[in-house]
Design a protein around this motif. Structure first.
Motif, PDB file in Angstrom:
ATOM      1  N   VAL A  73       0.847  -1.191   0.000  1.00  0.00           N
ATOM      2  CA  VAL A  73       0.000   0.000   0.000  1.00  0.00           C
ATOM      3  C   VAL A  73       0.881   1.238   0.000  1.00  0.00           C
ATOM      4  N   PRO A  74       1.568   1.546  -1.103  1.00  0.00           N
ATOM      5  CA  PRO A  74       2.460   2.708  -1.126  1.00  0.00           C
ATOM      6  C   PRO A  74       1.676   4.004  -1.085  1.00  0.00           C
ATOM      7  N   VAL A  75       2.190   4.961  -0.330  1.00  0.00           N
ATOM      8  CA  VAL A  75       1.573   6.284  -0.255  1.00  0.00           C
ATOM      9  C   VAL A  75       2.418   7.310  -0.981  1.00  0.00           C
ATOM     10  N   LEU A  76       3.717   7.152  -0.923  1.00  0.00           N
ATOM     11  CA  LEU A  76       4.618   8.103  -1.551  1.00  0.00           C
ATOM     12  C   LEU A  76       5.575   7.395  -2.491  1.00  0.00           C
ATOM     13  N   GLY A  77       6.165   8.149  -3.393  1.00  0.00           N
ATOM     14  CA  GLY A  77       7.167   7.594  -4.288  1.00  0.00           C
ATOM     15  C   GLY A  77       8.473   8.346  -4.142  1.00  0.00           C
ATOM     16  N   GLY A  78       9.398   8.156  -5.104  1.00  0.00           N
ATOM     17  CA  GLY A  78      10.681   8.842  -5.036  1.00  0.00           C
ATOM     18  C   GLY A  78      11.692   8.007  -4.296  1.00  0.00           C
ATOM     19  N   LEU A  79      12.433   8.622  -3.380  1.00  0.00           N
ATOM     20  CA  LEU A  79      13.469   7.932  -2.631  1.00  0.00           C
ATOM     21  C   LEU A  79      12.913   7.096  -1.487  1.00  0.00           C
ATOM     22  N   PHE A  80      11.627   7.133  -1.264  1.00  0.00           N
ATOM     23  CA  PHE A  80      11.058   6.464  -0.096  1.00  0.00           C
ATOM     24  C   PHE A  80       9.570   6.238  -0.301  1.00  0.00           C
ATOM     25  N   TYR A  97      -9.725  -0.475  20.141  1.00  0.00           N
ATOM     26  CA  TYR A  97      -8.443  -0.134  19.533  1.00  0.00           C
ATOM     27  C   TYR A  97      -8.675   0.301  18.086  1.00  0.00           C
ATOM     28  N   ASP A  98      -8.235   1.501  17.757  1.00  0.00           N
ATOM     29  CA  ASP A  98      -8.279   2.019  16.390  1.00  0.00           C
ATOM     30  C   ASP A  98      -6.850   2.431  16.054  1.00  0.00           C
ATOM     31  N   VAL A  99      -6.089   1.514  15.505  1.00  0.00           N
ATOM     32  CA  VAL A  99      -4.636   1.669  15.395  1.00  0.00           C
ATOM     33  C   VAL A  99      -4.202   1.626  13.937  1.00  0.00           C
ATOM     34  N   THR A 100      -3.583   2.698  13.495  1.00  0.00           N
ATOM     35  CA  THR A 100      -2.994   2.768  12.167  1.00  0.00           C
ATOM     36  C   THR A 100      -1.588   3.328  12.318  1.00  0.00           C
ATOM     37  N   VAL A 101      -0.597   2.509  12.025  1.00  0.00           N
ATOM     38  CA  VAL A 101       0.804   2.861  12.282  1.00  0.00           C
ATOM     39  C   VAL A 101       1.561   2.984  10.966  1.00  0.00           C
ATOM     40  N   PRO A 102       2.288   4.084  10.766  1.00  0.00           N
ATOM     41  CA  PRO A 102       3.059   4.243   9.530  1.00  0.00           C
ATOM     42  C   PRO A 102       4.453   3.643   9.648  1.00  0.00           C
ATOM     43  N   GLN A 103       5.051   3.403   8.496  1.00  0.00           N
ATOM     44  CA  GLN A 103       6.450   2.990   8.439  1.00  0.00           C
ATOM     45  C   GLN A 103       7.088   3.651   7.222  1.00  0.00           C
ATOM     46  N   VAL A 104       8.267   4.224   7.426  1.00  0.00           N
ATOM     47  CA  VAL A 104       9.010   4.836   6.320  1.00  0.00           C
ATOM     48  C   VAL A 104       9.904   3.759   5.711  1.00  0.00           C
ATOM     49  N   GLU A 105       9.732   3.513   4.427  1.00  0.00           N
ATOM     50  CA  GLU A 105      10.545   2.508   3.744  1.00  0.00           C
ATOM     51  C   GLU A 105      11.566   3.215   2.860  1.00  0.00           C
ATOM     52  N   SER A 106      12.823   3.099   3.244  1.00  0.00           N
ATOM     53  CA  SER A 106      13.900   3.761   2.524  1.00  0.00           C
ATOM     54  C   SER A 106      15.219   3.124   2.927  1.00  0.00           C
ATOM     55  N   GLU A 107      16.181   3.131   2.033  1.00  0.00           N
ATOM     56  CA  GLU A 107      17.502   2.604   2.353  1.00  0.00           C
ATOM     57  C   GLU A 107      18.323   3.693   3.036  1.00  0.00           C
ATOM     58  N   SER A 108      17.945   4.010   4.238  1.00  0.00           N
ATOM     59  CA  SER A 108      18.620   5.066   4.980  1.00  0.00           C
ATOM     60  C   SER A 108      18.567   4.774   6.466  1.00  0.00           C
ATOM     61  N   GLU A 109      19.563   5.246   7.185  1.00  0.00           N
ATOM     62  CA  GLU A 109      19.571   5.090   8.629  1.00  0.00           C
ATOM     63  C   GLU A 109      18.466   5.911   9.282  1.00  0.00           C
TER      64      GLU A 109
END
Length: 282
Positions: A73-80, A97-109
């Motif tokens: 379910v990608p939300v953004l494009g580009g480098l991440f 419980y109404d829980v929605t948690v994001p995660q940043v996917e990128s090859e970066s520290e």
């Protein structure tokens, strides 16, 4: 022992306004509607809600299969990409419980650090909410509450996020943690990331060398404009704990139009009725 007995009798004999229950329920429903209205994102919900519930309470250690489903379910494009890592809605033992948690996917520290911080905050929020609910239940029955009365209680535990702006290499998003029942609590954490440079963005980056003066002038002007014709405002005076200045720890996000919005925690510079104060820096 007598003190406890007297306190209990006083509690039991305190008259409760007839309209109180209706007001509490109306407030709860309004809060639910407000949070869900903000969730105007395309989200895929997967099966096995019970399994997901156990995973959330265990610290969001999702299986590879569920994690992969979320990553589709990608939300953004580009480098991440910013993905919905956990999306869960269930009521269990009186807690919704109404829980929605994001995660940043990128090859970066930076992405790894941000994801770890967010998960830590989610774990802490869920644990605190459960402890608050357990403490409330214990106090409820200790003061004469019945099982039938307890069955009408429900607590909302909310984790949500909103992407404020994005580009090929930058993103600004807010993660909200809320708890609502007899009382309510809401906290927000702000993430402004430059993935091309693998670093957090600062107010100085967005507003220049005079960022402190620029922010202070805009905030003071808006606080002054909030005073009504009778001299009332929700904001505290500086000498009473109100706003004095921004600093490196001040939260902010960046809107799609590039406007920086400076934010303060609930109750920090204003009465609770003001909510979480936000100030566009124009």
């Amino acid at each position: 022992m007598n003190e406890f007995k007297n306190a209990k009798e006083e509690y039991d004999n305190t008259p409760i306004p007839a309209e109180l229950s209706e007001r509490v329920q109306a407030g709860i429903q309004e809060g639910k509607a407000r949070y869900r209205a903000r969730r105007g994102r395309t989200i895929r919900r997967w099966a096995s809600a019970a399994a997901c519930f156990c995973a959330v309470l265990a610290g969001l250690n999702l299986s590879p299969t569920i994690a992969k489903a979320a990553a589709e379910v990608p939300v953004l494009g580009g480098l991440f990409q910013v993905l919905t890592f956990v999306d869960y809605d269930k009521t269990e033992d009186g807690i919704h419980y109404d829980v929605t948690v994001p995660q940043v996917e990128s090859e970066s520290e930076l992405a790894e650090k941000v994801n770890a911080v967010i998960q830590e905050k989610v774990d802490a929020h869920l644990a605190k909410a459960q402890q608050d609910w357990d403490d409330y239940r214990e106090a409820f029955f200790a003061t004469g509450g019945t099982e039938e009365e307890w069955a009408d209680r429900e607590m909302d535990v909310i984790v949500d996020y909103e992407i404020k702006s994005q580009s090929e290499s930058r993103v600004s998003f807010v993660v909200t943690f809320a708890e609502g029942w007899v009382s309510s609590m809401e906290e927000r954490y702000y993430y402004n990331l430059d993935l091309s440079e693998d670093r957090d963005l600062t107010l100085r980056d967005c507003l220049g060398e005079n960022w402190v003066e620029t922010c202070n002038a805009a905030i003071e002007r808006q606080i002054a404009e909030s005073v009504d014709e009778e001299g009332f405002t929700f904001f505290f005076a500086p000498e009473e704990g109100g706003f004095t200045t921004v600093d490196e720890t001040t939260g902010f996000y960046v809107r799609e139009d590039g406007t920086v919005v400076v934010c303060f925690p609930e109750y920090s510079i204003a009465a609770g009725a003001a909510g979480i104060p936000e100030f566009p820096i124009n």
